[in-house]
Scaffold this motif. Structure first.
Motif, short mmCIF file in Angstrom:
data_model
loop_
_atom_site.label_atom_id
_atom_site.label_comp_id
_atom_site.label_asym_id
_atom_site.label_seq_id
_atom_site.Cartn_x
_atom_site.Cartn_y
_atom_site.Cartn_z
N ILE A 25 0.97 -1.12 0.09
CA ILE A 25 0.06 0.05 0.19
C ILE A 25 0.83 1.24 -0.19
CG2 ILE A 25 -1.64 1.28 1.39
CD1 ILE A 25 -2.63 -1.28 2.64
N GLY A 26 0.71 2.03 -0.91
CA GLY A 26 1.29 3.44 -0.94
C GLY A 26 0.98 4.38 -1.91
N ARG A 27 1.39 5.47 -2.09
CA ARG A 27 0.68 6.46 -2.82
C ARG A 27 1.03 6.34 -4.32
NH1 ARG A 27 3.87 10.32 -0.51
NH2 ARG A 27 5.37 10.48 -2.13
N THR A 32 0.33 -2.46 -5.02
CA THR A 32 -1.03 -3.22 -5.21
C THR A 32 -2.22 -2.57 -4.95
OG1 THR A 32 0.53 -4.99 -4.23
CG2 THR A 32 -1.94 -5.58 -4.75
N PHE A 33 -1.93 -1.74 -3.86
CA PHE A 33 -3.21 -0.80 -3.26
C PHE A 33 -2.77 0.49 -3.50
CE2 PHE A 33 -6.50 0.05 0.38
CZ PHE A 33 -7.50 0.51 -0.62
N GLN A 34 -3.06 1.27 -4.33
CA GLN A 34 -2.65 2.76 -4.48
C GLN A 34 -3.59 3.89 -3.87
OE1 GLN A 34 -2.33 4.78 -8.17
NE2 GLN A 34 -1.10 6.32 -7.61
N ILE A 35 -3.01 4.53 -2.84
CA ILE A 35 -3.89 5.54 -2.03
C ILE A 35 -3.00 6.96 -2.28
CG2 ILE A 35 -4.77 6.45 0.18
CD1 ILE A 35 -4.72 3.52 1.13
N ALA A 36 -3.51 7.60 -3.24
CA ALA A 36 -2.79 8.88 -4.00
C ALA A 36 -3.35 10.00 -2.95
CB ALA A 36 -3.46 9.15 -5.31
N VAL A 40 0.46 9.74 2.78
CA VAL A 40 0.83 8.43 2.49
C VAL A 40 2.15 8.37 1.84
CG1 VAL A 40 -0.12 6.10 1.48
CG2 VAL A 40 -1.80 7.59 2.72
N SER A 41 2.83 7.36 2.42
CA SER A 41 4.22 7.47 1.73
C SER A 41 4.31 6.62 0.46
CB SER A 41 5.36 6.62 2.59
OG SER A 41 5.66 7.33 3.77
N SER A 42 5.34 6.87 -0.51
CA SER A 42 5.14 6.17 -1.81
C SER A 42 5.06 4.56 -1.67
CB SER A 42 6.29 6.60 -2.36
OG SER A 42 7.63 6.29 -1.89
N HIS A 43 5.75 4.18 -0.68
CA HIS A 43 5.65 2.78 -0.35
C HIS A 43 5.48 2.62 1.12
CE1 HIS A 43 7.55 2.65 -4.17
NE2 HIS A 43 6.84 1.77 -4.43
N HIS A 44 4.04 2.70 1.68
CA HIS A 44 3.89 3.07 3.15
C HIS A 44 3.94 1.65 4.05
CE1 HIS A 44 2.17 6.07 6.01
NE2 HIS A 44 2.13 4.95 6.44
N CYS A 45 3.29 0.62 3.42
CA CYS A 45 3.31 -0.49 4.37
C CYS A 45 2.97 -1.82 3.61
CB CYS A 45 2.27 -0.45 5.58
SG CYS A 45 0.79 -0.64 4.99
#
Length: 188
Positions: A25-27, A32-36, A40-45
């Motif tokens: 999950i990341g920006r 796999t799950f983008q949260i723009a 939210v960090s570019s590659h958060h978790c």
């Protein structure tokens, strides 16, 4: 099938089913799950499926990964718990089948489970739209304390530098006055 449901106002109701053993999950788009969203960090978790457990692993994100407001580096997320990435809140929901659908004559509201408690700003937005002032304040009430959400790190080295500059300047000015007073007494 377990799924993550976004609770935050800007993306409320957006869902991601956890199908693979590992979900990033990341920006940015390669997740796999983008949260723009900027917080939210570019590659958060990462979300890892280990048997019946859903494990959340922080990827050294800037604003941290929290489960029920507790900062985590790696922890199990249980159904119903809240996952917060920056300013975005998500809830893990179990993908168990829902209760049977009501008869066509029944009202959908009568059989629906009670809605999850939403922040007042989300309820206001859903019932009457979003006002310009809410857009300008990012959904926070005017005059609200935004410093508690994210704060800029203080630079202690910079503070000590400026204190040292002031002290040195005072010493130099004092020495100049002393030298001028000595020169004045020798001339007279």
């Amino acid at each position: 099938m377990a799924k993550l449901v976004i609770l935050s106002q800007s993306m409320n109701g957006r869902v991601h089913e956890l199908k693979a053993d590992k979900t990033t999950i990341g920006r940015v788009e390669d997740n796999t799950f983008q949260i723009a969203e900027p917080s939210v960090s570019s590659h958060h978790c990462e979300v890892l499926l280990r048997g019946n457990e859903v494990v959340i692993k922080d990827l050294n994100s800037t604003n941290g990964t929290f489960i029920n407001d507790e900062k985590v580096t790696e922890s199990v997320l249980k159904p119903g718990q809240t996952l917060r990435l920056g300013q975005i809140e998500l809830r893990l929901e179990n993908g168990a089948p829902a209760a049977p659908a009501p008869a066509p004559a029944a009202s959908p509201a009568a059989s629906a489970p009670p809605p999850a408690k939403k922040p007042e700003s989300v309820t206001r937005a859903a019932t009457r739209g979003v006002s310009l002032s809410e857009l300008e304040t990012g959904g926070r009430p005017p005059g609200g304390d935004t410093a508690s959400v994210f704060t800029k790190k203080r630079n202690k080295v910079g503070t000590y530098f400026w204190i040292a500059v002031v002290v040195v300047a005072i010493i130099i000015i004092g020495l100049l006055f002393y030298a001028l007073s000595l020169a004045n007494t020798h001339n007279h």
